[in-house]
Design a protein around this motif. Structure first.
Motif, mmCIF file in Angstrom:
data_model
loop_
_atom_site.group_PDB
_atom_site.id
_atom_site.type_symbol
_atom_site.label_atom_id
_atom_site.label_comp_id
_atom_site.label_asym_id
_atom_site.label_seq_id
_atom_site.Cartn_x
_atom_site.Cartn_y
_atom_site.Cartn_z
ATOM 1 N N ASP A 199 3.559 3.225 2.851
ATOM 2 C CA ASP A 199 5.006 3.367 2.675
ATOM 3 C C ASP A 199 5.405 4.837 2.668
ATOM 4 O OD1 ASP A 199 5.624 0.675 2.606
ATOM 5 O OD2 ASP A 199 5.359 0.515 0.438
ATOM 6 N N LEU A 200 4.596 5.661 2.012
ATOM 7 C CA LEU A 200 4.900 7.095 1.969
ATOM 8 C C LEU A 200 4.860 7.696 3.377
ATOM 9 C CD1 LEU A 200 3.749 9.634 -0.664
ATOM 10 C CD2 LEU A 200 3.413 10.198 1.728
ATOM 11 N N SER B 203 9.387 1.600 2.328
ATOM 12 C CA SER B 203 9.407 0.187 1.939
ATOM 13 C C SER B 203 10.559 -0.566 2.597
ATOM 14 C CB SER B 203 9.525 0.060 0.413
ATOM 15 O OG SER B 203 8.430 0.673 -0.217
ATOM 16 N N PRO C 166 0.376 13.244 -4.426
ATOM 17 C CA PRO C 166 1.355 12.833 -5.443
ATOM 18 C C PRO C 166 2.176 11.650 -4.943
ATOM 19 C CG PRO C 166 2.134 14.791 -4.306
ATOM 20 C CD PRO C 166 0.740 14.537 -3.805
ATOM 21 N N ARG C 167 2.575 10.804 -5.860
ATOM 22 C CA ARG C 167 3.451 9.686 -5.520
ATOM 23 C C ARG C 167 4.877 10.226 -5.393
ATOM 24 N NH1 ARG C 167 1.175 4.597 -6.943
ATOM 25 N NH2 ARG C 167 3.101 3.728 -6.092
ATOM 26 N N GLU D 128 8.436 6.824 -0.541
ATOM 27 C CA GLU D 128 7.913 5.458 -0.650
ATOM 28 C C GLU D 128 9.025 4.426 -0.503
ATOM 29 O OE1 GLU D 128 5.149 4.442 -3.785
ATOM 30 O OE2 GLU D 128 4.601 6.561 -3.989
ATOM 31 N N LYS D 129 10.155 4.696 -1.116
ATOM 32 C CA LYS D 129 11.274 3.747 -1.034
ATOM 33 C C LYS D 129 11.816 3.681 0.401
ATOM 34 C CE LYS D 129 12.883 3.624 -5.820
ATOM 35 N NZ LYS D 129 11.689 4.234 -6.419
ATOM 36 N N ARG E 150 0.865 -1.168 0.000
ATOM 37 C CA ARG E 150 0.000 0.000 0.000
ATOM 38 C C ARG E 150 0.908 1.226 0.000
ATOM 39 N NH1 ARG E 150 -4.846 -1.211 4.221
ATOM 40 N NH2 ARG E 150 -5.357 0.905 3.541
ATOM 41 N N TRP E 151 0.999 1.864 -1.156
ATOM 42 C CA TRP E 151 1.986 2.912 -1.343
ATOM 43 C C TRP E 151 1.792 4.065 -0.363
ATOM 44 C CZ3 TRP E 151 0.632 7.913 -2.446
ATOM 45 C CH2 TRP E 151 -0.657 8.133 -2.932
ATOM 46 N N GLU E 152 0.526 4.365 0.012
ATOM 47 C CA GLU E 152 0.303 5.487 0.911
ATOM 48 C C GLU E 152 0.873 5.209 2.307
ATOM 49 O OE1 GLU E 152 -3.486 2.968 1.010
ATOM 50 O OE2 GLU E 152 -1.947 3.582 -0.409
ATOM 51 N N GLY F 88 8.334 9.064 -4.822
ATOM 52 C CA GLY F 88 9.127 7.835 -4.826
ATOM 53 C C GLY F 88 10.188 7.799 -3.751
ATOM 54 N N SER G 143 -5.674 10.895 -0.410
ATOM 55 C CA SER G 143 -4.838 9.915 -1.111
ATOM 56 C C SER G 143 -5.117 9.903 -2.616
ATOM 57 C CB SER G 143 -5.063 8.518 -0.533
ATOM 58 O OG SER G 143 -6.398 8.100 -0.736
#
Length: 402
Positions: free
Chosen positions: A8-9, A312, A302-303, A308-309, A4-6, A305, A298
């Motif tokens: 991770d962000l 993660s 904006p994504r 997020e990385k 779930r990218w949000e 990265g 959400s």
């Protein structure tokens, strides 16, 4: 399970907040607790617990409770190995560097180790002696170790009894109960680690925040929060007001609600280490606001990265943030007015680059490991299919008339 990218962000954002707060620069005070009397530590603990509840409840549903417990204990072993490595790094390379450069910020941080290393080292490995900055991982290890038993109990008997006990322990944590019990234990066992060196986080208080996040993650995995009713309007308005008051107060008075009066009742009610009642009010008001606007936000968020990385690969990145901060304390020392702005900017940029590089390497190694596991699984499946074909051919041959 798909990431779930949000989430991770959010974890990446909290890691950056912790890093900028801990790194000894002119920015640390301004960036500490930027949203009121709530720090990144509370958000990171709650979100880590949420992820644990989400992932390991799913594991229990798919493979059973024993498999869930086994996976939990593997994670505990990994986190403990990281903590032990950080301790050895602190007590060897960082300690020698700090002593050589005569940095009081570093020598004060490990003062007990320097005065009594034969009590400090085994005490640290047993999670008893917890120097500043290295006291959150022991808390994480203890809570993570208890989590499979809590989840197994909750899946069979519900969460009500767990929260009754948890709230009672949080209330006990507002008083010096832990100190009294520890000193009694030390008196009967000969422990040489003073209570003041056992870490800043009050476990009796912080367990409630962890269990709350664990419950939310488990409920999400079980689908019980998928159709959550909207919060009542009065609750949302009240939460926004509490968040606004905390925000204005923090940026008017500073990180201490009543500066210059350490014994103020207000300061105790906002205490970070014991999770005082007013601090919890500020935290849960912020949580209500985030949950209220989160779904719509959400969709427009904006994504990023970079964040997020970091999120993660949260555990290696957290460990690297401590390595960078300890190295900065041993080389540059605490921030003092007059230090060149450029030096602080370079320290911040180099540290963030180190965190990002750690995340990239970790994610690359994880992908390589997943590909090896996938290839091994396919090879096993091909072997099993070959054995089945051979067995079927042998059976068919034996059925032929002689």
């Amino acid at each position: 399970m798909n990431r779930r990218w949000e989430l991770d962000l959010l974890r990446g954002f909290m890691l950056v907040m912790m890093f900028t707060t801990h790194l000894p620069t002119r920015f640390s005070d301004k960036l500490g607790q930027p949203f009121g009397y709530v720090s990144a530590a509370e958000g990171f603990v709650m979100l880590s617990a949420f992820m644990a509840g989400l992932i390991y409840t799913g594991r229990a549903q798919k493979a059973g409770i024993p498999a869930m417990k086994k996976a939990f204990f593997r994670r505990v072993t990994t986190v403990y190995a990281c903590h032990a490595t950080l301790l050895l790094f602190l007590f060897s390379a960082i300690a020698m560097l700090g002593l050589k450069l005569d940095q009081p910020a570093l020598t004060n941080l490990i003062g007990f180790y320097l005065s009594d290393p034969w009590a400090a080292l085994p005490g640290a490995l047993l999670l008893i002696y917890n120097p500043p900055l290295l006291d959150i991982l022991p808390l994480y290890i203890l809570l993570l170790f208890a989590s499979p038993f809590v989840l197994a109990f909750a899946m069979q008997r519900g969460w009500t009894g767990i929260f009754v006990i948890s709230v009672a322990l949080w209330a006990c944590g507002q008083f010096p109960l832990s100190q009294g019990l520890y000193e009694m234990l030390a008196q009967h066992t000969g422990l040489r680690v003073p209570f003041s060196e056992t870490g800043s986080f009050e476990t009796l208080s912080w367990q409630f925040l962890w269990l709350f996040g664990l419950w939310m993650g488990a409920a999400t995995a079980q689908g019980r929060l998928d159709h959550r009713k909207p919060f009542p309007r009065a609750l949302v308005v009240g939460a926004f007001l509490v968040v606004l008051i905390g925000l204005v107060w923090r940026h008017t008075a500073g990180q201490i609600p009543v500066p210059g009066d350490a014994e103020s009742l207000i300061n105790h009610l906002f205490d970070k280490w014991r999770l005082g009642p007013l601090r919890m009010l500020n935290l849960f008001a912020l949580l209500v606001v985030i949950m209220h606007i989160g779904p719509r936000l959400s969709e427009r968020l904006p994504r990023i990265g970079f964040l997020e990385k970091l999120g993660s690969a949260s555990l290696p990145v957290f460990c690297m943030h401590l390595v960078v901060v300890l190295a900065a304390l041993s080389i540059a020392g605490e921030y003092r007015p007059g230090r060149p702005l450029l030096l602080d900017v370079l320290m911040m940029a180099a540290g963030l680059a180190a965190l990002y590089a750690t995340a990239l390497v970790t994610l690359y190694l994880d992908r390589e490991e997943q590909q090896r596991m996938l290839a091994a699984r396919k090879e096993q499946e091909l072997k099993r299919a070959g054995r089945r074909q051979a067995t079927a051919a042998g059976a068919a041959k034996s059925d032929l008339p002689t």
